[in-house]
Design a protein around this motif. Structure first.
Motif, PDB file in Angstrom:
ATOM      1  N   GLU A 121       0.992  -1.158   0.174  1.00 10.93           N
ATOM      2  CA  GLU A 121      -0.011  -0.021   0.343  1.00 10.93           C
ATOM      3  C   GLU A 121       0.859   1.212   0.368  1.00 10.93           C
ATOM      4  O   GLU A 121       2.370   1.130   0.791  1.00 10.93           O
ATOM      5  N   SER A 127       7.095   5.879  -2.590  1.00 11.47           N
ATOM      6  CA  SER A 127       7.330   4.594  -3.517  1.00 11.47           C
ATOM      7  C   SER A 127       7.551   3.662  -2.965  1.00 11.47           C
ATOM      8  O   SER A 127       8.629   3.604  -1.193  1.00 11.47           O
ATOM      9  N   PRO A 146      -2.373  -2.427  -9.345  1.00 13.12           N
ATOM     10  CA  PRO A 146      -3.350  -1.570  -8.447  1.00 13.12           C
ATOM     11  C   PRO A 146      -4.866  -2.221  -8.530  1.00 13.12           C
ATOM     12  O   PRO A 146      -5.650  -2.700  -9.111  1.00 13.12           O
ATOM     13  N   LEU A 151      -0.428   2.974 -10.747  1.00 15.44           N
ATOM     14  CA  LEU A 151       0.956   3.400  -9.971  1.00 15.44           C
ATOM     15  C   LEU A 151       1.331   3.086 -11.272  1.00 15.44           C
ATOM     16  O   LEU A 151       1.121   2.439 -12.512  1.00 15.44           O
ATOM     17  N   ASN A 189       3.644   5.808  -6.780  1.00 14.48           N
ATOM     18  CA  ASN A 189       2.418   6.706  -6.728  1.00 14.48           C
ATOM     19  C   ASN A 189       2.837   8.079  -6.886  1.00 14.48           C
ATOM     20  O   ASN A 189       2.898   8.640  -5.642  1.00 14.48           O
ATOM     21  N   SER A 191      -0.407   9.730  -7.778  1.00 16.44           N
ATOM     22  CA  SER A 191      -1.552  10.141  -7.493  1.00 16.44           C
ATOM     23  C   SER A 191      -2.056  10.823  -5.959  1.00 16.44           C
ATOM     24  O   SER A 191      -0.874  10.735  -5.122  1.00 16.44           O
ATOM     25  N   SER A 194      -3.272   7.163  -1.749  1.00 16.60           N
ATOM     26  CA  SER A 194      -3.368   6.229  -1.447  1.00 16.60           C
ATOM     27  C   SER A 194      -3.514   4.755  -2.085  1.00 16.60           C
ATOM     28  O   SER A 194      -4.550   4.867  -2.909  1.00 16.60           O
ATOM     29  N   VAL A 195      -2.631   3.895  -2.736  1.00 22.45           N
ATOM     30  CA  VAL A 195      -2.865   2.823  -3.847  1.00 22.45           C
ATOM     31  C   VAL A 195      -2.336   1.031  -3.394  1.00 22.45           C
ATOM     32  O   VAL A 195      -1.968   1.158  -2.483  1.00 22.45           O
ATOM     33  N   TYR A 197      -2.013  -2.622  -3.957  1.00 21.86           N
ATOM     34  CA  TYR A 197      -1.724  -3.407  -4.857  1.00 21.86           C
ATOM     35  C   TYR A 197      -1.121  -4.978  -4.742  1.00 21.86           C
ATOM     36  O   TYR A 197      -0.654  -4.947  -3.770  1.00 21.86           O
TER      37      TYR A 197
END
Length: 204
Positions: A121, A127, A146, A151, A189, A191, A194-195, A197
């Motif tokens: 995450e 990164s 993701p 990402l 990331n 963006s 939060s992502v 993956y």
């Protein structure tokens, strides 16, 4: 996979027989997985709870930085899910995935296996670097998947040069290596959210 080494301390469970054994196995599997994906803070912490069921055991872990993780482990020791429930940065940037931070971990394949899948995450702007030892003329496979958001990733050779420039996660990589040593796959990331993956590696 020993609590004394990991500094994880399981609460006492008043459950006997198969259930308690299965819970212990699940706890160990989740701790091992957290050590792989949790960065420096994931190397120690506490087991908050462990709920056994035939379908899978739900284990809640709190790492040394205070982040709460949800883990589902199966009877065969595999992990069905590892996700952050409540992220907490300790202020020192130690937590992998903290905004603007870069974490690093070495990828290890199970004996006899040529691949590995990890989960992670990343906070906005953060990164994570994955280090893989490989040899000249071997083939490397990388897929970043993701579960929400988007990402990017780059791949660097042992000498620091780029094997693959910035690539969107919707494109996987498969190619032959031309250096021997530690290759670095950095998942990024870019963006504003939060992502979560999964990332899959293969070396043949």
């Amino acid at each position: 996979m020993k609590f004394a080494v990991l500094k994880f301390f399981a609460p006492m469970f008043a459950i006997a027989g198969t259930a308690s054994f299965a819970m212990s196995e699940a706890d160990d599997a989740c701790i091992d997985h957290l050590r792989q994906v949790g960065g420096p803070d994931g190397q120690s912490g506490t087991i908050e709870s462990s709920e056994f069921s035939e379908a899978g055991t739900l284990v809640m872990l709190r790492d040394a930085g205070g982040t709460l993780w949800r883990c589902i482990a199966y009877k065969d020791g595999s992990i069905g899910e590892m996700s952050v429930v409540d992220a907490m940065d300790d202020g020192g940037g130690a937590m992998a995935g903290a905004a603007g931070s870069t974490g690093s971990q070495r990828v290890k394949f199970d004996s006899g296996s040529t691949g590995a899948e990890l989960v992670g995450e990343l906070a906005p702007g953060a990164s994570q670097q994955y280090v893989l030892g490989a040899k000249n003329e071997q083939f490397l496979y990388v897929r970043v998947a993701p579960r929400n958001g988007s990402l990017d990733y780059v791949i660097r050779n042992p000498d620091g040069s780029e094997l693959l420039g910035l690539m969107s996660a919707d494109k996987e990589y498969r190619g032959q290596l031309w250096q021997s040593g530690d290759h670095v796959v950095e998942v990024i990331n870019r963006s504003n959210s939060s992502v979560d993956y999964n990332v899959i590696f293969g070396i043949e």
